[in-house]
Design an enzyme around this catalytic site. Structure first.
Site, PDB file in Angstrom:
ATOM      1  N   GLU A  58     120.446 -70.529  95.386  1.00 14.61           N
ATOM      2  CA  GLU A  58     121.627 -71.392  95.014  1.00 14.61           C
ATOM      3  C   GLU A  58     121.377 -72.898  95.255  1.00 14.61           C
ATOM      4  O   GLU A  58     121.817 -73.789  94.521  1.00 14.61           O
ATOM      5  CB  GLU A  58     122.719 -70.812  96.010  1.00 14.61           C
ATOM      6  CG  GLU A  58     123.167 -69.536  95.429  1.00 14.61           C
ATOM      7  CD  GLU A  58     122.649 -68.590  96.704  1.00 14.61           C
ATOM      8  OE1 GLU A  58     123.386 -67.739  97.143  1.00 14.61           O
ATOM      9  OE2 GLU A  58     121.619 -68.619  97.036  1.00 14.61           O
ATOM     10  N   CYS A  81     125.290 -66.377 100.628  1.00  9.57           N
ATOM     11  CA  CYS A  81     125.560 -66.155 102.217  1.00  9.57           C
ATOM     12  C   CYS A  81     126.764 -67.249 102.898  1.00  9.57           C
ATOM     13  O   CYS A  81     126.775 -68.290 102.276  1.00  9.57           O
ATOM     14  CB  CYS A  81     124.460 -66.515 103.102  1.00  9.57           C
ATOM     15  SG  CYS A  81     123.702 -67.988 102.839  1.00  9.57           S
ATOM     16  N   ALA A 168      89.751 -36.389  98.802  1.00  6.99           N
ATOM     17  CA  ALA A 168      88.462 -36.430  99.467  1.00  6.99           C
ATOM     18  C   ALA A 168      87.708 -35.239  99.303  1.00  6.99           C
ATOM     19  O   ALA A 168      88.129 -34.214  99.531  1.00  6.99           O
ATOM     20  CB  ALA A 168      88.377 -37.019 100.786  1.00  6.99           C
ATOM     21  N   ALA A 170      85.009 -32.633 101.027  1.00  4.77           N
ATOM     22  CA  ALA A 170      85.016 -31.819 102.335  1.00  4.77           C
ATOM     23  C   ALA A 170      84.254 -32.622 103.324  1.00  4.77           C
ATOM     24  O   ALA A 170      84.734 -32.701 104.383  1.00  4.77           O
ATOM     25  CB  ALA A 170      84.256 -30.441 102.299  1.00  4.77           C
ATOM     26  N   SER A 174      85.574 -40.353  99.563  1.00  4.27           N
ATOM     27  CA  SER A 174      86.558 -40.373  98.628  1.00  4.27           C
ATOM     28  C   SER A 174      86.575 -41.958  97.892  1.00  4.27           C
ATOM     29  O   SER A 174      87.553 -42.151  97.202  1.00  4.27           O
ATOM     30  CB  SER A 174      87.918 -40.618  99.435  1.00  4.27           C
ATOM     31  OG  SER A 174      87.840 -41.706 100.347  1.00  4.27           O
ATOM     32  N   LEU A 210      92.881 -52.535 105.574  1.00  9.64           N
ATOM     33  CA  LEU A 210      94.244 -52.447 105.303  1.00  9.64           C
ATOM     34  C   LEU A 210      94.824 -53.750 104.809  1.00  9.64           C
ATOM     35  O   LEU A 210      95.991 -54.157 104.833  1.00  9.64           O
ATOM     36  CB  LEU A 210      94.954 -52.012 106.177  1.00  9.64           C
ATOM     37  CG  LEU A 210      94.810 -50.597 106.855  1.00  9.64           C
ATOM     38  CD1 LEU A 210      95.543 -50.303 108.098  1.00  9.64           C
ATOM     39  CD2 LEU A 210      95.042 -49.518 105.933  1.00  9.64           C
ATOM     40  N   GLU A 300      99.444 -45.678 103.673  1.00  7.22           N
ATOM     41  CA  GLU A 300      98.190 -45.263 103.335  1.00  7.22           C
ATOM     42  C   GLU A 300      97.612 -44.343 104.355  1.00  7.22           C
ATOM     43  O   GLU A 300      97.120 -44.911 105.292  1.00  7.22           O
ATOM     44  CB  GLU A 300      97.348 -46.178 102.660  1.00  7.22           C
ATOM     45  CG  GLU A 300      97.683 -47.107 101.512  1.00  7.22           C
ATOM     46  CD  GLU A 300      96.736 -48.055 100.815  1.00  7.22           C
ATOM     47  OE1 GLU A 300      95.355 -47.464 100.874  1.00  7.22           O
ATOM     48  OE2 GLU A 300      97.160 -48.902 100.678  1.00  7.22           O
ATOM     49  N   GLY A 302      96.217 -40.263 106.000  1.00  5.46           N
ATOM     50  CA  GLY A 302      95.771 -38.858 105.730  1.00  5.46           C
ATOM     51  C   GLY A 302      96.834 -38.003 105.685  1.00  5.46           C
ATOM     52  O   GLY A 302      98.148 -37.993 105.816  1.00  5.46           O
TER      53      GLY A 302
END
Length: 370
Positions: A58, A81, A168, A170, A174, A210, A300, A302
């Site tokens: 604003e 606000c 993935a 075995a 992946s 990450l 993210e 397993g």
């Protein structure tokens, strides 16, 4: 056109929402907000909130409008606000500018506002209306709204799997199940999140960074969070070598916690014990992340952590990337889930959206609560 609002009102609010989206990756922990100032059907000022501590939408729009804001209508995606935070109340700025009318999309769930902004404007003689494109404004800020209402962030679970639901081989290989376009989309979602969260199993197996990797500049690095009940996070993990805070959450009973925590703190991590015995209580962990002013968590992880979050009803939104390939029955599953005795006991999800990224599909799923 939204019922009870003229066509231009909706046009102006859609523009305000587009402006709010410019702060999608930068406003955290504040909400994303846009504002348009118009005289009749002429837009005379625009603004959006860019970062916490900087001008709210604003104020930015009023500065752009100058004296033309007098007698104008302000269209704002969130209720203005009415409290002193890092910046002065936006209601005061609107009153001082002598706008005639304020239309906002979504009532602010912050207890410091929550209808107080509208009341303050109305008391000053300004016409106030709200609810225009409310759903769109809520979709812009699901994490902020949830954190204000229940104290926890919005949790998005990300998975990527083959047609037979495998994440993935075995062996654990992946890279890559999905193509480049789908992976680029993941990094855009990471960039808008308060934090990227994983479990210790994924950290030890894959040593992920990450972080956000893309060609566009990153204006705010999301935090990286590891759920690590027994404090096994290696101080040499790659996530310590990229920008952004690192948080490690462990169970109070973690063996050798003092020495392990000291080593991680020396690498710059924030290490905290949360409720639980042998394992971190996930609901308590999310409550703590809400206390740390985190709005949106991108998970993210397993199958163990993904399954635990789903089983506990802690996932708000599931983004599942589906690759057109088969990995076979020995490959690793999508989520750990108890054996079901009845088909009607299976958890169900609503498909909100299906989007193609190259050869892959992204499904946006919403859990159906009982």
């Amino acid at each position: 056109m939204t019922a009870a609002f003229p066509a231009f009102d909706e046009q102006a609010m859609r523009r305000a929402l587009a402006l709010a989206a410019r702060g999608l990756e930068t406003t955290d922990p504040n909400p994303r907000v846009g504002c348009v100032i118009a005289r009749g059907s002429e837009i005379v000022g625009e603004g959006w909130h860019a970062r916490a501590g900087e001008a709210h939408a604003e104020v930015a729009a009023l500065r752009a409008a100058g004296g033309r804001a007098t007698g104008a209508t302000a269209y704002v995606t969130l209720e203005p606000c009415c409290h002193q935070g890092r910046t002065p109340p936006c209601t005061d700025a609107l009153i001082e500018a002598r706008v005639a009318r304020v239309v906002f999309a979504l009532r602010d769930p912050n207890p410091c506002v929550d209808g107080g902004g509208a009341a303050r404007l109305a008391a000053a003689g300004i016409a106030v209306a709200h609810g225009l494109l409310e759903a769109e404004a809520l979709a812009m800020n699901p994490g902020f709204v949830k954190r204000m209402r229940v104290g926890r962030p919005w949790v998005r679970l990300k998975t990527a799997a083959s047609l037979d639901g495998r994440t993935a081989l075995a062996s654990g290989a992946s890279r890559w199940i999905t193509g480049e376009a789908a992976r680029a989309d993941v990094h855009d979602w990471r960039a808008r999140s308060s934090a990227v969260l994983t479990g210790i199993g994924t950290l030890l197996a894959d040593d992920p960074r990450l972080d956000v990797r893309r060609t566009q500049p990153l204006l705010r690095a999301p935090a990286r969070i590891v759920v690590d009940s027994q404090l096994r996070t290696p101080p040499a993990a790659r996530l310590f070598d990229t920008p952004g805070p690192v948080i490690v959450l462990h169970a109070p009973a973690a063996g050798g916690a003092r020495a392990a925590a000291a080593a991680l703190v020396a690498r710059g991590a924030r290490v905290e014990a949360v409720d639980g015995e042998a394992r971190v209580d996930l609901a308590a962990a999310l409550q703590r992340l809400g206390e740390l002013a985190m709005n949106e968590i991108w998970v993210e992880a397993g199958p163990t952590l993904a399954g635990a979050l789903l089983a506990a009803g802690l996932v708000d939104e599931w983004l599942h990337y589906l690759a057109p390939k088969l990995l076979g029955p020995a490959a690793r599953p999508l989520a750990s889930w108890p054996q079901l005795e009845r088909l009607d006991a299976a958890p169900r999800f609503s498909i909100a959206e299906v989007t193609a990224f190259g050869a892959d599909l992204r499904l946006r799923l919403t859990p159906e609560r009982n």
